[in-house]
Design a protein around this motif. Structure first.
Motif, PDB file in Angstrom:
ATOM      1  N   ARG A  61      15.703   2.229   4.447  1.00  0.00           N
ATOM      2  CA  ARG A  61      17.007   1.605   4.784  1.00  0.00           C
ATOM      3  C   ARG A  61      18.184   2.121   4.371  1.00  0.00           C
ATOM      4  O   ARG A  61      18.911   1.343   3.212  1.00  0.00           O
ATOM      5  CB  ARG A  61      16.527  -0.076   4.202  1.00  0.00           C
ATOM      6  CG  ARG A  61      15.531  -0.806   4.688  1.00  0.00           C
ATOM      7  CD  ARG A  61      15.485  -2.737   4.641  1.00  0.00           C
ATOM      8  NE  ARG A  61      14.144  -2.597   4.868  1.00  0.00           N
ATOM      9  CZ  ARG A  61      13.642  -3.848   4.621  1.00  0.00           C
ATOM     10  NH1 ARG A  61      14.441  -4.728   3.709  1.00  0.00           N
ATOM     11  NH2 ARG A  61      13.051  -4.656   5.040  1.00  0.00           N
ATOM     12  N   GLY A  62      17.861   3.291   4.333  1.00  0.00           N
ATOM     13  CA  GLY A  62      19.583   3.763   3.989  1.00  0.00           C
ATOM     14  C   GLY A  62      19.271   4.448   2.488  1.00  0.00           C
ATOM     15  O   GLY A  62      20.325   5.284   2.039  1.00  0.00           O
ATOM     16  N   ARG A  63      18.630   3.913   2.096  1.00  0.00           N
ATOM     17  CA  ARG A  63      17.950   4.758   0.299  1.00  0.00           C
ATOM     18  C   ARG A  63      17.419   5.551   0.181  1.00  0.00           C
ATOM     19  O   ARG A  63      15.808   5.426   0.711  1.00  0.00           O
ATOM     20  CB  ARG A  63      18.037   3.055  -0.030  1.00  0.00           C
ATOM     21  CG  ARG A  63      19.158   1.914  -0.517  1.00  0.00           C
ATOM     22  CD  ARG A  63      19.005   1.426  -1.566  1.00  0.00           C
ATOM     23  NE  ARG A  63      19.435   1.800  -2.542  1.00  0.00           N
ATOM     24  CZ  ARG A  63      18.375   1.068  -3.878  1.00  0.00           C
ATOM     25  NH1 ARG A  63      18.113  -0.190  -3.220  1.00  0.00           N
ATOM     26  NH2 ARG A  63      18.563   1.700  -5.218  1.00  0.00           N
ATOM     27  N   PHE A  64      17.281   6.714  -0.669  1.00  0.00           N
ATOM     28  CA  PHE A  64      16.613   7.769  -1.024  1.00  0.00           C
ATOM     29  C   PHE A  64      15.851   7.221  -1.994  1.00  0.00           C
ATOM     30  O   PHE A  64      16.604   6.903  -4.099  1.00  0.00           O
ATOM     31  CB  PHE A  64      16.878   9.126  -1.523  1.00  0.00           C
ATOM     32  CG  PHE A  64      17.404   9.393   0.374  1.00  0.00           C
ATOM     33  CD1 PHE A  64      17.109   9.943   0.584  1.00  0.00           C
ATOM     34  CD2 PHE A  64      18.767   9.156   0.606  1.00  0.00           C
ATOM     35  CE1 PHE A  64      16.653  10.364   2.221  1.00  0.00           C
ATOM     36  CE2 PHE A  64      19.305   9.541   1.804  1.00  0.00           C
ATOM     37  CZ  PHE A  64      18.263   9.962   2.700  1.00  0.00           C
ATOM     38  N   ALA A  65      14.602   7.409  -2.953  1.00  0.00           N
ATOM     39  CA  ALA A  65      14.216   7.565  -4.211  1.00  0.00           C
ATOM     40  C   ALA A  65      12.927   8.042  -4.218  1.00  0.00           C
ATOM     41  O   ALA A  65      12.483   8.653  -3.330  1.00  0.00           O
ATOM     42  CB  ALA A  65      13.221   6.038  -4.257  1.00  0.00           C
ATOM     43  N   LEU A  66      12.702   9.107  -5.288  1.00  0.00           N
ATOM     44  CA  LEU A  66      11.369   9.451  -5.594  1.00  0.00           C
ATOM     45  C   LEU A  66      10.390   9.304  -6.238  1.00  0.00           C
ATOM     46  O   LEU A  66      10.547   8.452  -6.697  1.00  0.00           O
ATOM     47  CB  LEU A  66      11.964  10.659  -6.807  1.00  0.00           C
ATOM     48  CG  LEU A  66      10.896  11.595  -7.215  1.00  0.00           C
ATOM     49  CD1 LEU A  66      11.282  13.665  -6.589  1.00  0.00           C
ATOM     50  CD2 LEU A  66      11.283  12.457  -8.739  1.00  0.00           C
ATOM     51  N   ILE A  67       9.320   9.439  -5.524  1.00  0.00           N
ATOM     52  CA  ILE A  67       7.642   9.249  -5.640  1.00  0.00           C
ATOM     53  C   ILE A  67       6.872   9.719  -6.058  1.00  0.00           C
ATOM     54  O   ILE A  67       6.613  10.872  -6.381  1.00  0.00           O
ATOM     55  CB  ILE A  67       7.585   8.393  -4.185  1.00  0.00           C
ATOM     56  CG1 ILE A  67       7.275   9.123  -3.551  1.00  0.00           C
ATOM     57  CG2 ILE A  67       8.422   7.528  -3.976  1.00  0.00           C
ATOM     58  CD1 ILE A  67       6.489   8.461  -1.370  1.00  0.00           C
ATOM     59  N   ASP A  68       6.346   9.468  -6.593  1.00  0.00           N
ATOM     60  CA  ASP A  68       5.161   9.624  -7.050  1.00  0.00           C
ATOM     61  C   ASP A  68       3.685   9.517  -6.294  1.00  0.00           C
ATOM     62  O   ASP A  68       3.635   9.005  -5.287  1.00  0.00           O
ATOM     63  CB  ASP A  68       3.872   9.521  -8.431  1.00  0.00           C
ATOM     64  CG  ASP A  68       3.834   7.868  -8.682  1.00  0.00           C
ATOM     65  OD1 ASP A  68       3.300   7.786  -7.607  1.00  0.00           O
ATOM     66  OD2 ASP A  68       3.404   7.426  -9.200  1.00  0.00           O
ATOM     67  N   ARG A  69       2.590  10.410  -6.097  1.00  0.00           N
ATOM     68  CA  ARG A  69       1.754  10.102  -5.711  1.00  0.00           C
ATOM     69  C   ARG A  69       0.648   8.622  -4.571  1.00  0.00           C
ATOM     70  O   ARG A  69       0.297   8.595  -4.016  1.00  0.00           O
ATOM     71  CB  ARG A  69      -0.076  11.086  -6.381  1.00  0.00           C
ATOM     72  CG  ARG A  69       0.688  12.858  -6.507  1.00  0.00           C
ATOM     73  CD  ARG A  69      -1.107  13.378  -6.077  1.00  0.00           C
ATOM     74  NE  ARG A  69      -2.327  13.048  -5.803  1.00  0.00           N
ATOM     75  CZ  ARG A  69      -2.040  14.318  -4.891  1.00  0.00           C
ATOM     76  NH1 ARG A  69      -1.474  14.653  -4.244  1.00  0.00           N
ATOM     77  NH2 ARG A  69      -3.068  14.004  -3.946  1.00  0.00           N
ATOM     78  N   GLN A  70       1.440   7.912  -6.134  1.00  0.00           N
ATOM     79  CA  GLN A  70       0.522   6.470  -5.408  1.00  0.00           C
ATOM     80  C   GLN A  70       1.860   5.753  -4.682  1.00  0.00           C
ATOM     81  O   GLN A  70       1.269   4.692  -4.171  1.00  0.00           O
ATOM     82  CB  GLN A  70       0.510   5.821  -7.420  1.00  0.00           C
ATOM     83  CG  GLN A  70      -1.230   6.250  -7.409  1.00  0.00           C
ATOM     84  CD  GLN A  70      -1.318   7.402  -8.028  1.00  0.00           C
ATOM     85  OE1 GLN A  70       0.443   7.682  -8.834  1.00  0.00           O
ATOM     86  NE2 GLN A  70      -1.712   8.533  -8.437  1.00  0.00           N
ATOM     87  N   GLY A  71       3.001   6.414  -4.562  1.00  0.00           N
ATOM     88  CA  GLY A  71       4.006   5.856  -4.515  1.00  0.00           C
ATOM     89  C   GLY A  71       5.203   5.255  -4.730  1.00  0.00           C
ATOM     90  O   GLY A  71       5.610   4.034  -4.882  1.00  0.00           O
ATOM     91  N   ARG A  72       4.808   5.288  -6.183  1.00  0.00           N
ATOM     92  CA  ARG A  72       5.720   4.865  -6.934  1.00  0.00           C
ATOM     93  C   ARG A  72       6.807   5.145  -7.191  1.00  0.00           C
ATOM     94  O   ARG A  72       7.038   5.827  -7.527  1.00  0.00           O
ATOM     95  CB  ARG A  72       4.881   4.200  -8.337  1.00  0.00           C
ATOM     96  CG  ARG A  72       3.592   3.819  -7.738  1.00  0.00           C
ATOM     97  CD  ARG A  72       2.859   3.511  -9.505  1.00  0.00           C
ATOM     98  NE  ARG A  72       2.702   4.975 -10.010  1.00  0.00           N
ATOM     99  CZ  ARG A  72       1.753   4.960 -11.277  1.00  0.00           C
ATOM    100  NH1 ARG A  72       1.547   3.857 -11.691  1.00  0.00           N
ATOM    101  NH2 ARG A  72       1.705   5.986 -11.394  1.00  0.00           N
TER     102      ARG A  72
END
Length: 197
Positions: A61-72
């Motif tokens: 939805r237009g926002r970026f995030a850094l995630i770990d292997r679990q998708g958190r």
């Protein structure tokens, strides 16, 4: 940030330190995977921090995030500091990224052309290639589809063609959609013409 979150201060009574309370506060920090806190008499508190490992960039939805292997989500700010991480896009992409990217790693000829993996309807994936083409993968059978695509590329250089899409959703056929006005076949180098002068 870790010391501030711990609440520890020089000269604090050791019996007033709660290792469990400090551990819980530290593990609430976005970069902290796991924390260990021990009182070591007469006057030390020992902290061990295990950081989360960045795995991918998730766009939703237009926002970026850094995630770990679990998708958190680790953090939402400063993701541009990780330009070499793969990009996964769409709702549900974060939690399913590890499976797809693990499969994709087995097919380096395809992987090196992929700029993003897009989750479609939280069911299946499209791969966006650097050329702008989309590779439509079948739900749950990504490895078999990528195997077919790799074999076809080795025979016919399909990944080098001017395409809008490569549809692999059906197990018994592959549909290629060329760019309008462009040849579906790879461009051949034109021999250099020499003139006498």
């Amino acid at each position: 940030e870790i010391l501030a979150t711990s609440g520890l201060a020089q000269g604090q009574p050791m019996l007033g330190v709660s290792p469990e309370a400090i551990r819980l506060r530290l593990e609430a920090l976005p970069w902290v995977e796991q924390a260990s806190v021990q009182r070591r008499f007469p006057g030390h508190v020992h902290l061990v921090i295990e950081e989360r490992t960045p795995f991918a960039i998730w766009q939703n939805r237009g926002r970026f995030a850094l995630i770990d292997r679990q998708g958190r989500v680790i953090v939402r700010d400063g993701v541009e500091r990780f330009p070499d991480l793969p990009l996964v896009v769409g709702e549900g992409a974060a939690s399913e990224a590890v499976t797809l990217l693990g499969v994709l790693a087995m097919y380096p000829e395809v992987k090196r052309r992929v700029t993003a993996a897009v989750r479609v309807n939280q069911r299946r994936w499209n791969l966006r290639l650097a050329s702008g083409a989309d590779v439509l993968l079948p739900e749950g059978h990504e490895a078999a589809a990528l195997e077919r695509l790799t074999a076809l590329h080795q025979e016919n250089q399909v990944l080098d063609r001017q395409l809008i899409a490569v549809d692999l959703r059906l197990p018994d056929r592959m549909v290629l959609r060329p760019v309008p006005g462009e040849p579906a076949e790879p461009r051949q180098a034109t021999p250099e013409r020499r003139t006498r002068g």
